[in-house]
Each structure stands twice: as structure tokens, then as C-alpha cells.
Write a protein that holds these residues in place. Structure first.
Motif, PDB file in Angstrom:
ATOM      1  N   ILE A  33       6.280   3.666 -29.335  1.00 59.75           N
ATOM      2  CA  ILE A  33       5.119   3.978 -28.496  1.00 59.75           C
ATOM      3  C   ILE A  33       5.230   5.400 -27.956  1.00 59.75           C
ATOM      4  N   ALA A  34       6.430   5.800 -27.540  1.00 58.26           N
ATOM      5  CA  ALA A  34       6.612   7.156 -27.023  1.00 58.26           C
ATOM      6  C   ALA A  34       6.329   8.201 -28.093  1.00 58.26           C
ATOM      7  N   VAL A  35       6.779   7.963 -29.316  1.00 57.98           N
ATOM      8  CA  VAL A  35       6.522   8.899 -30.411  1.00 57.98           C
ATOM      9  C   VAL A  35       5.030   8.969 -30.715  1.00 57.98           C
ATOM     10  N   ILE A  36       4.364   7.840 -30.708  1.00 57.99           N
ATOM     11  CA  ILE A  36       2.921   7.821 -30.952  1.00 57.99           C
ATOM     12  C   ILE A  36       2.193   8.628 -29.875  1.00 57.99           C
ATOM     13  N   VAL A  37       2.598   8.462 -28.628  1.00 54.18           N
ATOM     14  CA  VAL A  37       1.966   9.201 -27.531  1.00 54.18           C
ATOM     15  C   VAL A  37       2.175  10.705 -27.704  1.00 54.18           C
ATOM     16  N   VAL A  38       3.385  11.116 -28.051  1.00 57.12           N
ATOM     17  CA  VAL A  38       3.666  12.542 -28.234  1.00 57.12           C
ATOM     18  C   VAL A  38       2.871  13.107 -29.403  1.00 57.12           C
ATOM     19  N   VAL A  39       2.835  12.408 -30.515  1.00 57.93           N
ATOM     20  CA  VAL A  39       2.080  12.880 -31.679  1.00 57.93           C
ATOM     21  C   VAL A  39       0.599  12.966 -31.352  1.00 57.93           C
ATOM     22  N   TYR A  40       0.068  11.950 -30.668  1.00 57.30           N
ATOM     23  CA  TYR A  40      -1.341  11.971 -30.267  1.00 57.30           C
ATOM     24  C   TYR A  40      -1.627  13.187 -29.383  1.00 57.30           C
ATOM     25  N   LYS A  41      -0.739  13.437 -28.429  1.00 52.27           N
ATOM     26  CA  LYS A  41      -0.936  14.562 -27.525  1.00 52.27           C
ATOM     27  C   LYS A  41      -0.870  15.892 -28.275  1.00 52.27           C
ATOM     28  N   LEU A  42       0.027  16.009 -29.244  1.00 48.82           N
ATOM     29  CA  LEU A  42       0.150  17.247 -30.003  1.00 48.82           C
ATOM     30  C   LEU A  42      -1.079  17.523 -30.858  1.00 48.82           C
ATOM     31  N   PHE A  43      -1.620  16.493 -31.478  1.00 51.49           N
ATOM     32  CA  PHE A  43      -2.752  16.692 -32.370  1.00 51.49           C
ATOM     33  C   PHE A  43      -4.107  16.693 -31.678  1.00 51.49           C
ATOM     34  N   PHE A  44      -4.270  15.883 -30.646  1.00 52.98           N
ATOM     35  CA  PHE A  44      -5.588  15.716 -30.046  1.00 52.98           C
ATOM     36  C   PHE A  44      -5.694  16.240 -28.619  1.00 52.98           C
ATOM     37  N   GLY A  45      -4.557  16.540 -27.993  1.00 52.45           N
ATOM     38  CA  GLY A  45      -4.590  17.017 -26.611  1.00 52.45           C
ATOM     39  C   GLY A  45      -4.577  18.524 -26.516  1.00 52.45           C
ATOM     40  N   ARG A  46      -4.958  19.009 -25.382  1.00 48.62           N
ATOM     41  CA  ARG A  46      -4.912  20.444 -25.116  1.00 48.62           C
ATOM     42  C   ARG A  46      -4.051  20.664 -23.894  1.00 48.62           C
ATOM     43  N   GLY A  47      -2.791  21.002 -24.101  1.00 48.06           N
ATOM     44  CA  GLY A  47      -1.912  21.241 -22.963  1.00 48.06           C
ATOM     45  C   GLY A  47      -1.086  20.088 -22.727  1.00 48.06           C
TER      46      GLY A  47
END
Length: 47
Positions: A33-47
Motif C-alpha cells: 500500500i505504501a509503494v502504491i501511494v508513493v507511485v500514485y503521488k509521483l505520477f499524479f501528484g504535484r508536490g
């Protein structure tokens, strides 16, 4: 916010893996779950 969640999940995973050994294989769900959150943030988040 998502970075904080990812850090908390990684810390819980390390504690569960290194200290408690209660949940066995289920404890690895936290790191997934932590890896999924980080990957999501890297690809879809800004900051």
C-alpha cells in the motif's frame, strides 16, 4: 498528506516485520500500500 501516509505505512511495516512477527505474510500488505501511494503521488501528484 499522501507522503505522510506512505511514511506511516512503511514504519508500521518495519515494526511489524522486525519486531512483532504476528501477522506473517499479511504485514507485507502495508508495504504494498505504501509503494502504491508513493507511485500514485509521483505520477499524479504535484508536490
Amino acid at each position: 498528506m499522501l507522503w505522510l501516509l506512505a511514511v506511516i505505512l512503511v514504519v508500521l511495516w518495519v515494526l511489524g516485520f522486525a519486531i512483532f512477527h504476528i501477522a506473517g505474510g499479511l504485514i507485507h500488505i502495508l508495504i504494498v500500500i505504501a509503494v502504491i501511494v508513493v507511485v500514485y503521488k509521483l505520477f499524479f501528484g504535484r508536490g
